[in-house]
Motif scaffolding. Structure first.
Motif, PDB file in Angstrom:
ATOM      1  N   LEU A  67       0.833  -1.210   0.000  1.00  0.00           N
ATOM      2  CA  LEU A  67       0.000   0.000   0.000  1.00  0.00           C
ATOM      3  C   LEU A  67       0.869   1.261   0.000  1.00  0.00           C
ATOM      4  N   ARG A  68       1.718   1.362  -1.022  1.00  0.00           N
ATOM      5  CA  ARG A  68       2.671   2.476  -1.074  1.00  0.00           C
ATOM      6  C   ARG A  68       2.091   3.734  -1.718  1.00  0.00           C
ATOM      7  N   HIS A  69       0.949   3.637  -2.342  1.00  0.00           N
ATOM      8  CA  HIS A  69       0.382   4.830  -2.964  1.00  0.00           C
ATOM      9  C   HIS A  69      -0.012   5.826  -1.875  1.00  0.00           C
ATOM     10  N   PRO A  70       0.170   7.120  -2.141  1.00  0.00           N
ATOM     11  CA  PRO A  70      -0.120   8.135  -1.109  1.00  0.00           C
ATOM     12  C   PRO A  70      -1.537   8.090  -0.557  1.00  0.00           C
ATOM     13  N   VAL A  71      -2.514   7.583  -1.323  1.00  0.00           N
ATOM     14  CA  VAL A  71      -3.890   7.557  -0.806  1.00  0.00           C
ATOM     15  C   VAL A  71      -3.995   6.718   0.461  1.00  0.00           C
ATOM     16  N   PHE A  72      -3.090   5.743   0.646  1.00  0.00           N
ATOM     17  CA  PHE A  72      -3.130   4.884   1.826  1.00  0.00           C
ATOM     18  C   PHE A  72      -2.338   5.473   2.996  1.00  0.00           C
ATOM     19  N   GLU A  73      -1.770   6.655   2.804  1.00  0.00           N
ATOM     20  CA  GLU A  73      -0.997   7.296   3.869  1.00  0.00           C
ATOM     21  C   GLU A  73      -1.635   8.598   4.353  1.00  0.00           C
ATOM     22  N   ARG A  74      -2.579   9.121   3.591  1.00  0.00           N
ATOM     23  CA  ARG A  74      -3.029  10.493   3.796  1.00  0.00           C
ATOM     24  C   ARG A  74      -4.156  10.636   4.803  1.00  0.00           C
ATOM     25  N   TYR A  75      -5.112   9.678   4.831  1.00  0.00           N
ATOM     26  CA  TYR A  75      -6.406   9.929   5.491  1.00  0.00           C
ATOM     27  C   TYR A  75      -6.587   9.076   6.740  1.00  0.00           C
ATOM     28  N   HIS A  76      -5.719   9.234   7.721  1.00  0.00           N
ATOM     29  CA  HIS A  76      -5.792   8.380   8.902  1.00  0.00           C
ATOM     30  C   HIS A  76      -6.508   9.042  10.069  1.00  0.00           C
ATOM     31  N   SER A  77      -6.706  10.336  10.022  1.00  0.00           N
ATOM     32  CA  SER A  77      -7.537  10.973  11.046  1.00  0.00           C
ATOM     33  C   SER A  77      -8.984  10.940  10.576  1.00  0.00           C
TER      34      SER A  77
END
Length: 964
Positions: free
Chosen positions: A475-485
């Motif tokens: 899951l290296r694409h930025p979409v999997f890093e951005r929305y954790h809040s």
């Protein structure tokens, strides 16, 4: 002056669900009737319907039940379900749907009332969500390309088998299936293989694969009993025999385990259910399907791809649309015409919200707890058979398995009884320390020292060899890093939802798709834990609420259709078609006429009809239609004479696919029966019959019903769908059964059934409550009124538009049924304006287009349903009339033949940032009806370049920079 007091009847009507479901009020109905020369709604029956199809016997349905009463009834029903801690496994696991996803997607009509994204420009939000799902599957399986979901894991395995046969160069028709596959998967594969002429060998591929010749291998990873094994030798052996290998994988386990691609697998399938989607007593859940890039044009189902719009902006669409199976008809390799979009969206958002670190934490905790549980059981004196496992272990308890399972049930825990000596225990995201202690308490002899969880956590070693553990990043694409809040996640989901047009924004007038109201009261029960928390293989005594609902819903459907029995197992309309044809084939075989293998299908039929017939092992013979769009009786008689001894069935849609009530339906049925065949009714248009006619009494022997159309289950952006089948009594013994849960078909006879067609015993069980509530709240009077109003709305539209667009087909007295087809072929010939141009221009007016180019090329099929009121219908008609004037402007030279409002549609907000060089005004482009200033829908992209998308097939998330 004293205000008059309302009568009790009037007071009751104010709380009447019927009045809220049916769009037009009494005044609007009177106005539309007057436009059509009628004074009473009931006059429609005589005006539009053939006399010989009308059923005047009253329905047995109870009177209308209020919303409050339905909610209370559902509460009592759900209280009869007992939700135990599920540790059965077998492909179904408890999970936690993040509240932000539950509130903003599952319970948001902006997501659940959307339609399949055929009009990609107004579907960019859900297309991006589906692309996230595909990217997640690609990353976790390691394969090159993944589709946008299939119906369930078992049917995905069957699709993989069929795809492997198409691609394999092996001369044999045998598939080897891992004996440690889930039993429901084995059963569905066997059913599909029988109808396609394949042999299934269930064996241990790790030990015996070299003994067989085969075109495919299906292996479970981890196995159904939990064991994780190295697949290298299986793959190498298969490839040396020109066979393909499908790995049925557990998606959460792939966070920690080597992916199928690392072993050289060709296809990976499975269920994404444990990514935040409740078990729901079996569904609906989104299956996944991934494969190598070189096989992408053979892959079943839908594929979301990256293209560009006319301005060069990144835009998403369904890729390779020309290979949609229903377009290929009898040449189709699958009958898939739907997916599990809403559930795939939820699973994808689950991965986005948790990200790679969160998923590793969840998977790591599940795995660690499994090791601690196993170590504690060993300390208590039990042999744990499993050596390498992720979340599931097998415990040896000689002659005590059933007794221990019963003791666990007393502690509200369900275990899997494998045999008299062995129990299976599966852990999941919801497993806690207390769960583990409760299990140890069940297994512990009274004198034993109780295990210490903290000490075991410190001392227990890793049970998986390093060679089977994943070492690459996921899951290296930025979409999997951005929305954790939760704040960012909420905003992201809202941003995507506002890019789409769903029923919460405007009418969706799609012919043959019945986009009606999905009332909030109907939807409430899908959020109840007592409905969505049950494992599909829980003991029946824990599922009495569901059993009550199934029995009552089947009785309702039998009453409405005139059939004698129903099967709720088919989890899509296409699955219902396939299952119904299998039942007919089984009937002929048991009757001593196995040579009956010809299926007659009118040229006007839904494309899934011939595809389903081919899948069921039948030969398709097309019956011509006459100039009015009806089945040609002369051609039907000729075909029956030519195939008098081999006719198995006729598949027919009624009302017809052309939107009219054919006058000769009963005669057609009689002709088929006289020649020894059975009549299969495609129930896609049942919304034009409910309460007026019962197809089971007209001559139909079997029919499927699209509950997501007629009975208010939402379309969910392209799924879930449901397609239960009704049959006459002589076919009931052959309805599907299930290998795990007995009694699914109580009429099962000595000749057996068609087998199993879906993974879960009752298909997509958790959404049947929607249709139950709809029927209960409408009652017999409401259902009849809904049907008549749907017919009224369609004919009102036909009447208003006929001076501007020819209505292609009409029936009795020039009336249509619940939908009408308008002919746009002349525009293409005379001025080069296509139906696609009209569809895209409707976006500027704020509407989703009607069905484009089906069932006749260069036409639009319009179906308003009963839920739309006269004001919205008039708004749509006025938009269509205005577009007709825009076409006329082109024809008469007032508008440029190429650079005009239609060819440039839809007009995006980005044009506002550029110098205005178009030969018409911004007002004409953006606000053509002058009404949209307060609530303008701005399409996020312009006209999408389909040719570019198919020539440059990219089905992974593009870099964020591409959107900037």
């Amino acid at each position: 002056m004293t205000e008059s007091r309302p009568s009790l009847n009037q007071l009751e009507m104010r709380g009447d669900f019927i009045q809220r479901h049916i769009g037009p009020d009494s005044q609007q109905i009177r106005e539309m009737l007057a436009e059509l020369g009628l004074t009473e709604l009931e006059q429609i029956i005589e005006r539009a319907l053939p006399e010989d199809i009308i059923d005047r016997e009253p329905l047995k349905l109870t009177e209308t039940i209020s919303e409050i009463a339905v909610i209370k009834h559902m509460r009592r029903m759900r209280e009869r379900n007992k939700v135990f801690t599920s540790m059965i496994g077998m492909g179904y696991y408890d999970t936690v749907m993040p509240a932000v996803i539950k509130r903003n997607v599952l319970e948001n009509p902006g997501w659940y009332t959307a339609y399949t994204p055929y009009q990609a420009e107004i579907s960019q939000g859900r297309l991006e969500a589906l692309l996230n799902f595909q990217q997640m599957v690609i990353d976790l399986t390691g394969l090159d390309i993944a589709n946008a979901s299939l119906l369930d894991e078992a049917t995905a395995a069957a699709e993989a088998m069929a795809m492997s046969r198409r691609l394999s160069k092996s001369p044999v028709n045998t598939i080897v299936v891992d004996c440690d596959c889930h039993p429901q998967t084995i059963a569905v594969v066997k059913t599909r293989a029988r109808s396609m002429g394949y042999e299934v060998i269930v064996a241990d591929p790790y030990r015996d694969l070299h003994r067989y010749s085969f075109f495919a291998v299906l292996v479970q990873y981890p196995g159904s009993r939990g064991e994780v094994r190295d697949l290298n030798e299986i793959v190498q052996t298969a490839h040396t025999r020109s066979a393909l290998v499908t790995v049925a994988a557990d998606l959460l386990s792939l966070v920690l385990l080597q992916p199928p691609a690392a072993f050289g697998a060709d296809i990976a399938i499975g269920n994404s259910q444990r990514f935040g989607v409740p078990m729901g007593y079996g569904g609906p859940h989104a299956a996944f399907f991934a494969t190598r890039d070189e096989y992408k044009r053979s892959m079943p189902g839908r594929l979301i791809g990256v293209s560009k719009d006319r301005h060069g902006q990144v835009a998403l669409r369904m890729a390779l649309q020309t290979r949609e199976q229903h377009i290929r008809r009898e040449k189709a390799t699958s009958n898939i015409c739907t997916a599990q979009v809403l559930l795939a969206v939820i699973a994808g958002f689950y991965a986005v919200y948790h990200g790679p670190q969160g998923l590793r934490l969840i998977a790591g905790r599940v795995h660690r707890y499994a090791q601690i549980l196993a170590a504690g059981l060993a300390q208590l004196g039990y042999e744990v058979i499993s050596k390498s496992y992720f979340d599931t272990i097998v415990v040896c308890a000689p002659n005590r398995a059933k007794r221990l399972a019963a003791q666990a049930a007393e502690a509200n825990i369900n275990l899997r009884v494998i045999d008299a000596d062995h129990l299976g225990i599966a852990l999941d995201e919801t497993t806690t320390r207390r769960t583990i202690r409760d299990l140890w308490q069940v297994f512990a002899p009274s004198s034993a020292d109780f295990p210490n969880i903290n000490r075991l956590h410190e001392t227990v070693g890793e049970c998986l060899p390093p060679s089977l553990l994943r070492s690459d990043e996921i899951l290296r694409h930025p979409v999997f890093e951005r929305y954790h809040s939760e704040t960012e996640m909420m905003r992201y989901m809202r941003k995507l939802a506002r890019r789409d047009v769903a029923l919460d924004r405007s009418m969706i007038p799609l012919g043959s798709c019945t986009m009606k109201l999905n009332a909030a009261a109907e939807m409430q029960s899908i959020s109840y834990h007592e409905f969505n928390g049950l494992h599909p293989f829980a003991p029946l005594y824990q599922t009495l609420g569901y059993q009550q609902m199934f029995a009552e819903l089947e009785d309702m459907l039998c009453d409405l259709t005139g059939f004698d029995a129903f099967s709720l197992q088919p989890n899509a309309g296409s699955q219902g078609e396939y299952t119904g044809l299998l039942v007919i084939r089984k009937y002929h075989e048991v009757s001593g006429q196995p040579q009956r293998t010809v299926c007659l299908i009118p040229a006007s039929a839904h494309g899934t009809n011939p595809a389903s017939a081919v899948m069921a092992g039948l030969e398709v013979v097309v019956v011509a239609c006459d100039e009015h769009g009806n089945v040609s009786l002369d051609d039907l008689r000729a075909k029956l004479e030519a195939h008098r001894d081999t006719v198995a069935a006729l598949m027919i849609t009624y009302p017809s696919t052309h939107g009219v009530y054919e006058q000769s339906f009963r005669e057609i049925c009689d002709l088929i029966h006289r020649h020894g065949g059975q009549v299969y009714l495609d129930g896609a248009n049942f919304n034009a019959l409910v309460g007026l006619s019962r197809p089971g009494r007209l001559g139909a022997d079997v029919a499927h019903l699209n509950l997501h159309k007629t009975f208010s289950i939402p379309h969910g952006g392209g799924g879930p769908g449901v397609g239960p089948i009704g049959v006459r009594a002589h076919l009931a013994p052959f309805l599907p059964d299930h290998p795990v849960v007995k009694g699914v078909n109580p009429a099962k006879g000595p000749a057996g059934t068609v087998g199993t067609v879906s993974a879960a015993p009752w298909g997509s069980a958790s959404i049947y409550s929607i249709s139950w509530a709809y029927i209960a709240m409408m009652g017999s009077a409401g259902l009849k009124k809904a049907t008549l109003t749907a017919i009224l709305n369609a004919n009102y539209i036909a009447k208003r538009l006929s001076p501007y667009y020819p209505v292609l087909y009409t029936g009795k007295n020039g009336w249509v049924a619940h939908e009408c087809i308008i002919d746009c072929r002349e525009f293409k010939k005379s001025v080069g304006i296509t139906v696609e141009d009209i569809a895209k221009r409707l976006i500027d007016y704020g509407f989703h287009a009607p069905t484009v180019a089906f069932p006749v090329a260069d036409t639009l099929m319009i179906e308003p349903t009963e839920s739309e009121d006269k004001a919205e219908i008039d708004r749509f008609c006025e938009a269509m009339i205005a577009i007709r004037q825009e076409i006329e402007d082109v024809a008469e030279g007032r508008a440029d033949p190429e650079n005009n409002l239609l060819r440039n549609a839809p007009h995006t907000h980005r044009l506002l940032l550029e110098e205005w060089v178009l030969p018409y005004s911004r007002q004409q482009a953006f606000f053509p009806d002058g009404r949209q200033h307060d609530d303008k829908y701005w399409p996020p992209v312009g006209r999408i370049d389909n040719v570019y998308g198919d020539r440059h097939v990219v089905c992974t998330c593009p870099p964020v920079s591409d959107y900037q």
